[in-house]
Each structure stands twice: as C-alpha cells, then as structure tokens.
Design a protein around this motif. Sequence first.
Motif, PDB file in Angstrom:
ATOM      1  N   ARG A  57     -13.779  11.943  15.530  1.00 13.51           N
ATOM      2  CA  ARG A  57     -12.427  11.835  16.093  1.00 13.51           C
ATOM      3  C   ARG A  57     -11.986  10.379  16.031  1.00 13.51           C
ATOM      4  NH1 ARG A  57     -13.310  14.057  21.130  1.00 13.51           N
ATOM      5  NH2 ARG A  57     -12.866  16.091  20.214  1.00 13.51           N
ATOM      6  N   ILE A  58     -10.776  10.142  15.548  1.00 14.54           N
ATOM      7  CA  ILE A  58     -10.233   8.788  15.522  1.00 14.54           C
ATOM      8  C   ILE A  58      -9.855   8.389  16.943  1.00 14.54           C
ATOM      9  CG2 ILE A  58      -7.864   9.533  15.013  1.00 14.54           C
ATOM     10  CD1 ILE A  58      -7.651   7.018  13.186  1.00 14.54           C
ATOM     11  N   THR A  59     -10.131   7.151  17.305  1.00 16.46           N
ATOM     12  CA  THR A  59      -9.759   6.645  18.631  1.00 16.46           C
ATOM     13  C   THR A  59      -8.371   6.000  18.558  1.00 16.46           C
ATOM     14  OG1 THR A  59     -10.726   4.467  18.207  1.00 16.46           O
ATOM     15  CG2 THR A  59     -12.182   6.153  19.191  1.00 16.46           C
ATOM     16  N   ASP A  60      -7.815   5.697  19.723  1.00 18.58           N
ATOM     17  CA  ASP A  60      -6.525   4.996  19.747  1.00 18.58           C
ATOM     18  C   ASP A  60      -6.641   3.655  19.025  1.00 18.58           C
ATOM     19  OD1 ASP A  60      -5.356   7.084  21.121  1.00 18.58           O
ATOM     20  OD2 ASP A  60      -5.564   6.129  23.094  1.00 18.58           O
ATOM     21  N   GLN A  61      -7.758   2.965  19.248  1.00 18.79           N
ATOM     22  CA  GLN A  61      -7.981   1.693  18.556  1.00 18.79           C
ATOM     23  C   GLN A  61      -8.052   1.926  17.046  1.00 18.79           C
ATOM     24  OE1 GLN A  61     -11.597  -0.350  19.663  1.00 18.79           O
ATOM     25  NE2 GLN A  61     -11.257  -2.000  18.206  1.00 18.79           N
ATOM     26  N   GLY A  62      -8.696   3.019  16.624  1.00 17.79           N
ATOM     27  CA  GLY A  62      -8.774   3.362  15.207  1.00 17.79           C
ATOM     28  C   GLY A  62      -7.401   3.603  14.611  1.00 17.79           C
ATOM     29  N   ARG A  63      -6.531   4.281  15.360  1.00 14.62           N
ATOM     30  CA  ARG A  63      -5.156   4.515  14.885  1.00 14.62           C
ATOM     31  C   ARG A  63      -4.404   3.193  14.731  1.00 14.62           C
ATOM     32  NH1 ARG A  63      -3.669   9.739  14.633  1.00 14.62           N
ATOM     33  NH2 ARG A  63      -4.786  11.243  15.919  1.00 14.62           N
ATOM     34  N   ASP A  64      -4.578   2.296  15.701  1.00 16.87           N
ATOM     35  CA  ASP A  64      -3.901   0.996  15.637  1.00 16.87           C
ATOM     36  C   ASP A  64      -4.376   0.191  14.427  1.00 16.87           C
ATOM     37  OD1 ASP A  64      -2.567   1.670  17.973  1.00 16.87           O
ATOM     38  OD2 ASP A  64      -3.856   0.432  19.272  1.00 16.87           O
ATOM     39  N   VAL A  65      -5.691   0.166  14.220  1.00 11.84           N
ATOM     40  CA  VAL A  65      -6.244  -0.587  13.095  1.00 11.84           C
ATOM     41  C   VAL A  65      -5.797   0.030  11.769  1.00 11.84           C
ATOM     42  CG1 VAL A  65      -8.411  -1.160  11.896  1.00 11.84           C
ATOM     43  CG2 VAL A  65      -8.194  -1.559  14.358  1.00 11.84           C
ATOM     44  N   ALA A  66      -5.844   1.356  11.680  1.00 12.02           N
ATOM     45  CA  ALA A  66      -5.412   2.035  10.452  1.00 12.02           C
ATOM     46  C   ALA A  66      -3.947   1.733  10.150  1.00 12.02           C
ATOM     47  CB  ALA A  66      -5.637   3.535  10.571  1.00 12.02           C
ATOM     48  N   SER A  67      -3.128   1.744  11.170  1.00 10.52           N
ATOM     49  CA  SER A  67      -1.704   1.467  10.988  1.00 10.52           C
ATOM     50  C   SER A  67      -1.473   0.035  10.501  1.00 10.52           C
ATOM     51  CB  SER A  67      -0.961   1.708  12.307  1.00 10.52           C
ATOM     52  OG  SER A  67       0.395   1.387  12.173  1.00 10.52           O
ATOM     53  N   ALA A  68      -2.132  -0.921  11.129  1.00 12.94           N
ATOM     54  CA  ALA A  68      -1.973  -2.330  10.740  1.00 12.94           C
ATOM     55  C   ALA A  68      -2.506  -2.570   9.328  1.00 12.94           C
ATOM     56  CB  ALA A  68      -2.686  -3.231  11.751  1.00 12.94           C
ATOM     57  N   ALA A  69      -3.638  -1.965   9.002  1.00 15.59           N
ATOM     58  CA  ALA A  69      -4.217  -2.118   7.661  1.00 15.59           C
ATOM     59  C   ALA A  69      -3.307  -1.490   6.611  1.00 15.59           C
ATOM     60  CB  ALA A  69      -5.605  -1.485   7.615  1.00 15.59           C
ATOM     61  N   THR A  70      -2.698  -0.370   6.945  1.00 14.28           N
ATOM     62  CA  THR A  70      -1.779   0.293   6.009  1.00 14.28           C
ATOM     63  C   THR A  70      -0.579  -0.582   5.717  1.00 14.28           C
ATOM     64  OG1 THR A  70      -2.513   2.483   6.704  1.00 14.28           O
ATOM     65  CG2 THR A  70      -0.370   2.356   5.631  1.00 14.28           C
ATOM     66  N   GLU A  71      -0.077  -1.273   6.724  1.00 10.98           N
ATOM     67  CA  GLU A  71       1.047  -2.184   6.506  1.00 10.98           C
ATOM     68  C   GLU A  71       0.687  -3.251   5.480  1.00 10.98           C
ATOM     69  OE1 GLU A  71       3.043  -3.751   9.955  1.00 10.98           O
ATOM     70  OE2 GLU A  71       2.731  -1.869  11.051  1.00 10.98           O
ATOM     71  N   VAL A  72      -0.522  -3.786   5.573  1.00  6.79           N
ATOM     72  CA  VAL A  72      -0.973  -4.819   4.640  1.00  6.79           C
ATOM     73  C   VAL A  72      -1.112  -4.249   3.228  1.00  6.79           C
ATOM     74  CG1 VAL A  72      -2.939  -6.310   4.055  1.00  6.79           C
ATOM     75  CG2 VAL A  72      -2.085  -6.230   6.400  1.00  6.79           C
ATOM     76  N   LEU A  73      -1.745  -3.082   3.102  1.00  3.28           N
ATOM     77  CA  LEU A  73      -1.929  -2.471   1.782  1.00  3.28           C
ATOM     78  C   LEU A  73      -0.596  -2.040   1.174  1.00  3.28           C
ATOM     79  CD1 LEU A  73      -5.158  -0.390   2.446  1.00  3.28           C
ATOM     80  CD2 LEU A  73      -4.945  -2.429   1.011  1.00  3.28           C
ATOM     81  N   ASN A  74       0.299  -1.498   1.995  1.00  3.61           N
ATOM     82  CA  ASN A  74       1.626  -1.124   1.494  1.00  3.61           C
ATOM     83  C   ASN A  74       2.399  -2.345   1.006  1.00  3.61           C
ATOM     84  OD1 ASN A  74       1.358   1.633   1.901  1.00  3.61           O
ATOM     85  ND2 ASN A  74       2.433   1.635   3.852  1.00  3.61           N
ATOM     86  N   ALA A  75       2.335  -3.440   1.756  1.00  3.47           N
ATOM     87  CA  ALA A  75       3.032  -4.663   1.359  1.00  3.47           C
ATOM     88  C   ALA A  75       2.510  -5.187   0.028  1.00  3.47           C
ATOM     89  CB  ALA A  75       2.893  -5.728   2.450  1.00  3.47           C
ATOM     90  N   ASP A  76       1.242  -4.948  -0.241  1.00  2.00           N
ATOM     91  CA  ASP A  76       0.616  -5.371  -1.494  1.00  2.00           C
ATOM     92  C   ASP A  76       0.804  -4.333  -2.605  1.00  2.00           C
ATOM     93  OD1 ASP A  76      -1.171  -7.362  -2.829  1.00  2.00           O
ATOM     94  OD2 ASP A  76      -2.502  -5.617  -2.978  1.00  2.00           O
ATOM     95  N   LEU A  77       1.451  -3.200  -2.271  1.00  2.00           N
ATOM     96  CA  LEU A  77       1.591  -2.073  -3.199  1.00  2.00           C
ATOM     97  C   LEU A  77       0.227  -1.651  -3.748  1.00  2.00           C
ATOM     98  CD1 LEU A  77       4.855  -2.915  -5.178  1.00  2.00           C
ATOM     99  CD2 LEU A  77       4.569  -1.318  -3.267  1.00  2.00           C
ATOM    100  N   PHE A  78      -0.781  -1.730  -2.890  1.00  2.00           N
ATOM    101  CA  PHE A  78      -2.143  -1.343  -3.241  1.00  2.00           C
ATOM    102  C   PHE A  78      -2.611  -2.039  -4.522  1.00  2.00           C
ATOM    103  CE2 PHE A  78      -1.264   1.710  -0.033  1.00  2.00           C
ATOM    104  CZ  PHE A  78      -2.495   2.084   0.485  1.00  2.00           C
ATOM    105  N   GLY A  79      -2.157  -3.266  -4.714  1.00  2.00           N
ATOM    106  CA  GLY A  79      -2.597  -4.046  -5.863  1.00  2.00           C
ATOM    107  C   GLY A  79      -1.931  -3.680  -7.171  1.00  2.00           C
ATOM    108  N   LEU A  80      -0.903  -2.853  -7.137  1.00  2.00           N
ATOM    109  CA  LEU A  80      -0.271  -2.388  -8.379  1.00  2.00           C
ATOM    110  C   LEU A  80       1.105  -3.007  -8.620  1.00  2.00           C
ATOM    111  CD1 LEU A  80      -1.250   1.382  -8.451  1.00  2.00           C
ATOM    112  CD2 LEU A  80      -2.364  -0.558  -9.560  1.00  2.00           C
ATOM    113  N   SER A  81       1.384  -4.155  -8.014  1.00  2.00           N
ATOM    114  CA  SER A  81       2.700  -4.767  -8.162  1.00  2.00           C
ATOM    115  C   SER A  81       2.960  -5.243  -9.592  1.00  2.00           C
ATOM    116  CB  SER A  81       2.877  -5.923  -7.175  1.00  2.00           C
ATOM    117  OG  SER A  81       1.878  -6.906  -7.401  1.00  2.00           O
ATOM    118  N   ALA A  82       1.940  -5.381 -10.412  1.00  2.00           N
ATOM    119  CA  ALA A  82       2.132  -5.772 -11.810  1.00  2.00           C
ATOM    120  C   ALA A  82       2.784  -4.653 -12.621  1.00  2.00           C
ATOM    121  CB  ALA A  82       0.793  -6.161 -12.451  1.00  2.00           C
TER     122      ALA A  82
END
Length: 167
Positions: free
Chosen positions: A116-141
Amino acid sequence: MTLELDPIAEARRHWAERWPVEPSRAMAAITSIMRCQQLLLARYDELLKPFRLTFPRYEALMLLSFTREGELPIGKMGERLQVHRSSVTNVVEKLVGDGLAARARHPTDGRATLVRITDQGRDVASAATEVLNADLFGLSALQAPDQEELVRILQDLRRDVGDFGDA
C-alpha cells in the motif's frame, strides 16, 4: 562522459565489412535501443536522486498510486511492472524502509501480501513526477511527432516479439 566517436556507428562499420547491410542495420538499431535505455535510466536515477528513488522504485510508487485503493498484491505488481517477483520484493522492501509504502495482509488470500502506498509515498511520487515531466522523461531532443512515431515503431516491435496481443 561524452565519447569522441559513436561506438555504435563504428561497430556498424565493422559489422558491414563482414556481413550484408540488412543485419548491420538491425544490429545498429538494437544496440542503439539498448544504449538509449542505459543513458535514460542513468538520467532518471540522477533526476530521482533527491527523492531517494531509483526508476524502478518510482515505477512501483506510480503503479500503486494509479490503483483505486492505492494497493496491490506483490505478484500483481510484478505482472504489471513486467519484472520477476523477487525484483518487486526488493523494490518494495526499499519503499517500505523509506516509509513510502507499507505491507499489509491480504484480506482474502492468506498467501498474498498487499503493498500500500503511504501518504508520504504519494507526495514523493507526485514531486518526482513533476521533475520527470518537466524533463519530458529525457526525450526533449525529439519533437512531439517523432516521439509518437517512436512509440508506434517500438509498439510494432514489442507486438512482433510477443509482448502483447491485438485484443
């Protein structure tokens, strides 16, 4: 580390000297796919380092966050992540140790363990997703149409090797 020359192009040149063009083209394509996977995983791990996540741990958190109840049996996680159960167990142990997930007894199957994901896990997943989305998962080229074409090409390849059916 940036290399002075493209080792895949060099390998292709050597390959083409010994075999026909078609196999050397295929060798260069598959080697390029494998190298891109290595480079992208290293990039993701670097982007996820501030969150104390690796990409497999991130994927597991996201999988749990997408479920209705925020939980899945370990075996089901392995199926959906397309990895062996022992790999999932290792990822889950790390997530539990970091407080991002918790283990629970399955209410109807005594042999199964729920994760089961914890509330802290949801927060971390959300913040990490923002970073990966901003990077376009490394496919900005790649431009958007090229990204779509890449998905289509790899989907055709995955279907051909039996990754999924046409249903």
